[in-house]
Design a protein around this motif. Structure first.
Motif, mmCIF file in Angstrom:
data_model
loop_
_atom_site.group_PDB
_atom_site.id
_atom_site.type_symbol
_atom_site.label_atom_id
_atom_site.label_comp_id
_atom_site.label_asym_id
_atom_site.label_seq_id
_atom_site.Cartn_x
_atom_site.Cartn_y
_atom_site.Cartn_z
ATOM 1 N N LEU A 183 5.549 11.384 0.975
ATOM 2 C CA LEU A 183 4.365 11.317 0.110
ATOM 3 C C LEU A 183 4.151 12.655 -0.592
ATOM 4 N N LEU A 184 4.256 13.729 0.160
ATOM 5 C CA LEU A 184 4.052 15.066 -0.418
ATOM 6 C C LEU A 184 5.108 15.372 -1.482
ATOM 7 N N ARG A 185 6.322 14.954 -1.232
ATOM 8 C CA ARG A 185 7.401 15.228 -2.185
ATOM 9 C C ARG A 185 7.217 14.469 -3.498
ATOM 10 N N ASN A 186 6.572 13.288 -3.426
ATOM 11 C CA ASN A 186 6.412 12.458 -4.614
ATOM 12 C C ASN A 186 5.083 12.665 -5.328
ATOM 13 N N GLU A 187 4.256 13.576 -4.834
ATOM 14 C CA GLU A 187 3.004 13.919 -5.534
ATOM 15 C C GLU A 187 2.731 15.396 -5.327
ATOM 16 N N THR A 188 3.016 16.154 -6.368
ATOM 17 C CA THR A 188 2.871 17.614 -6.299
ATOM 18 C C THR A 188 1.954 18.147 -7.387
ATOM 19 N N THR A 189 1.290 17.257 -8.127
ATOM 20 C CA THR A 189 0.469 17.691 -9.264
ATOM 21 C C THR A 189 -0.904 18.196 -8.837
ATOM 22 N N GLY A 190 -1.346 17.808 -7.634
ATOM 23 C CA GLY A 190 -2.696 18.145 -7.198
ATOM 24 C C GLY A 190 -3.714 17.111 -7.620
ATOM 25 N N LYS A 191 -3.286 16.111 -8.373
ATOM 26 C CA LYS A 191 -4.200 15.066 -8.853
ATOM 27 C C LYS A 191 -4.664 14.162 -7.712
ATOM 28 N N ILE A 192 -3.775 13.928 -6.754
ATOM 29 C CA ILE A 192 -4.063 13.010 -5.654
ATOM 30 C C ILE A 192 -4.165 13.799 -4.352
ATOM 31 N N LYS A 193 -5.272 13.605 -3.653
ATOM 32 C CA LYS A 193 -5.473 14.256 -2.358
ATOM 33 C C LYS A 193 -5.527 13.255 -1.207
ATOM 34 N N SER A 194 -5.622 11.969 -1.552
ATOM 35 C CA SER A 194 -5.733 10.945 -0.523
ATOM 36 C C SER A 194 -5.243 9.626 -1.097
ATOM 37 N N LEU A 195 -4.617 8.823 -0.237
ATOM 38 C CA LEU A 195 -4.026 7.553 -0.642
ATOM 39 C C LEU A 195 -4.655 6.441 0.193
ATOM 40 N N ILE A 196 -5.267 5.472 -0.487
ATOM 41 C CA ILE A 196 -5.891 4.332 0.182
ATOM 42 C C ILE A 196 -5.031 3.095 -0.061
ATOM 43 N N VAL A 197 -4.682 2.386 1.001
ATOM 44 C CA VAL A 197 -4.020 1.090 0.861
ATOM 45 C C VAL A 197 -4.999 0.032 1.365
ATOM 46 N N THR A 198 -5.270 -0.970 0.544
ATOM 47 C CA THR A 198 -6.308 -1.938 0.889
ATOM 48 C C THR A 198 -5.812 -3.364 0.688
ATOM 49 N N LEU A 199 -6.494 -4.291 1.348
ATOM 50 C CA LEU A 199 -6.097 -5.691 1.352
ATOM 51 C C LEU A 199 -7.346 -6.549 1.474
ATOM 52 N N LYS A 200 -7.393 -7.595 0.683
ATOM 53 C CA LYS A 200 -8.524 -8.520 0.748
ATOM 54 C C LYS A 200 -8.549 -9.233 2.090
ATOM 55 N N GLY A 201 -9.739 -9.388 2.657
ATOM 56 C CA GLY A 201 -9.877 -10.111 3.913
ATOM 57 C C GLY A 201 -9.679 -11.594 3.707
ATOM 58 N N PRO A 202 -9.098 -12.286 4.677
ATOM 59 C CA PRO A 202 -8.884 -13.731 4.531
ATOM 60 C C PRO A 202 -10.208 -14.480 4.537
ATOM 61 N N GLN A 203 -10.316 -15.430 3.656
ATOM 62 C CA GLN A 203 -11.563 -16.198 3.551
ATOM 63 C C GLN A 203 -11.600 -17.373 4.519
ATOM 64 N N THR A 204 -10.494 -17.619 5.211
ATOM 65 C CA THR A 204 -10.403 -18.803 6.064
ATOM 66 C C THR A 204 -10.644 -18.498 7.532
ATOM 67 N N THR A 205 -10.894 -17.225 7.866
ATOM 68 C CA THR A 205 -11.104 -16.875 9.273
ATOM 69 C C THR A 205 -12.550 -16.439 9.492
ATOM 70 N N GLN A 206 -12.880 -16.237 10.739
ATOM 71 C CA GLN A 206 -14.239 -15.832 11.107
ATOM 72 C C GLN A 206 -14.315 -14.326 11.393
ATOM 73 N N SER A 207 -13.357 -13.547 10.883
ATOM 74 C CA SER A 207 -13.341 -12.113 11.167
ATOM 75 C C SER A 207 -14.584 -11.417 10.620
ATOM 76 N N GLY A 208 -15.083 -11.919 9.506
ATOM 77 C CA GLY A 208 -16.263 -11.315 8.909
ATOM 78 C C GLY A 208 -15.974 -10.106 8.049
ATOM 79 N N TYR A 209 -14.718 -9.709 7.911
ATOM 80 C CA TYR A 209 -14.374 -8.534 7.124
ATOM 81 C C TYR A 209 -14.003 -8.942 5.695
ATOM 82 N N ASP A 210 -14.641 -8.274 4.746
ATOM 83 C CA ASP A 210 -14.369 -8.557 3.336
ATOM 84 C C ASP A 210 -13.058 -7.934 2.884
#
Length: 286
Positions: A183-210
């Motif tokens: 990750l560090l090797r592929n981003e050296t500009t200083g523009k990015i300090k953190s990387l978020i990977v996100t996923l929509k919660g399943p609508q068919t379960t009772q997990s309650g997470y969006d």
């Protein structure tokens, strides 16, 4: 010099889950290099330093200075260490005020108690679409061959958000193992300090997470952050629009894991709601 210090697990109602932060109560300001040395010694994703503002103690004051340091650098906004700081003031110092205010690099942040939880008044950082071609190597380093639905960037927080396609499931998000060096090797500009990977919660379960997420920040010395309040100021701005919801519940899928409740207010700011457990207290001698 002796400095009271506490370790607090934030965004959890049980010990050893959520995100641990070190909280120091300061009678006087220190030099920046000393703050940084303490944070490096603690070696948690953030160490927070609370200073009094025009009050004789931490029990009666309503306004405090607050700074956050990762093991490598000072950061502009940190949710879990703010939650942890408020927990120390309310639960250990028995602060008498219904709301405490922290003066920070990101403006005044208000925290109040509500039943078993703490509610933080945070800015909402809605991300903007990002050209994937410009950062294709970084995306490959982050998620491999998993299909990507959206890539957005928040300039105010320097966070890049990658939304996996809805055909992915939570197990694939949990299985990600991006290498910090790559990750560090592929981003050296200083523009990015953190990387978020996100996923929509399943609508068919009772997990309650969006939605679900994981956060990687080797640029500030944190290979993976267990539960990240500041990332949810970006995620809330994105998912609220996609899901057409103002109230959301999220789960950050680190090995420790943690729940984050959010509500976008009428004034456009964000309430981030969580619990905290104080697991250690002592004295830092320097």
């Amino acid at each position: 010099m002796e400095i009271p210090i506490f370790t607090v697990d934030a965004f959890t109602n049980v010990p050893f889950k959520g995100n641990p932060a070190a909280i120091c109560l300061m009678d006087n300001e220190l030099q920046d290099d000393l703050y940084q040395s303490i944070a490096a010694e603690m070696n948690l994703s953030e160490t927070a330093f609370i200073t009094r503002r025009n009050s004789k103690d931490f029990s009666s004051g309503a306004k405090f200075g607050l700074r956050w340091f990762s093991p490598k650098t000072e950061v502009a906004l940190c949710g879990h260490a703010t939650l942890a700081s408020a927990a120390v003031l309310f639960y250990i110092k028995k602060n008498i005020n219904p709301v405490v205010v922290f003066e920070t690099m990101s403006g005044d942040l208000y925290v109040r108690q509500h039943e078993e939880s703490l509610i933080m008044d945070f800015p909402l950082n809605k991300p903007k679409p990002q050209d994937q071609h410009e950062i294709k190597d970084l995306l490959k380093a982050a998620v491999g061959d998993l299909p990507i639905q959206d890539v957005c960037y928040s300039p105010s927080t320097k966070k890049l958000m990658i939304r996996l396609a809805d055909t992915c499931d939570r197990s694939e998000l949990i299985s990600l193992r991006p290498e910090a060096k790559t990750l560090l090797r592929n981003e050296t500009t200083g523009k990015i300090k953190s990387l978020i990977v996100t996923l929509k919660g399943p609508q068919t379960t009772q997990s309650g997470y969006d939605f679900y997420s994981r956060v990687f920040a080797p640029w500030v010395g944190v290979p993976e952050d267990p539960v990240t309040g500041s990332a949810h100021t970006v995620l809330a701005g994105y998912w609220s629009e996609k899901l057409e919801k103002k109230k959301m519940m999220a789960y950050q899928c680190s090995s420790r894991g943690g729940e984050v409740k959010m509500q976008i207010r009428e004034d456009g700011r964000l309430d981030i709601i969580g619990q905290a457990q104080i697991i250690l207290q002592g004295t830092f001698k320097i």
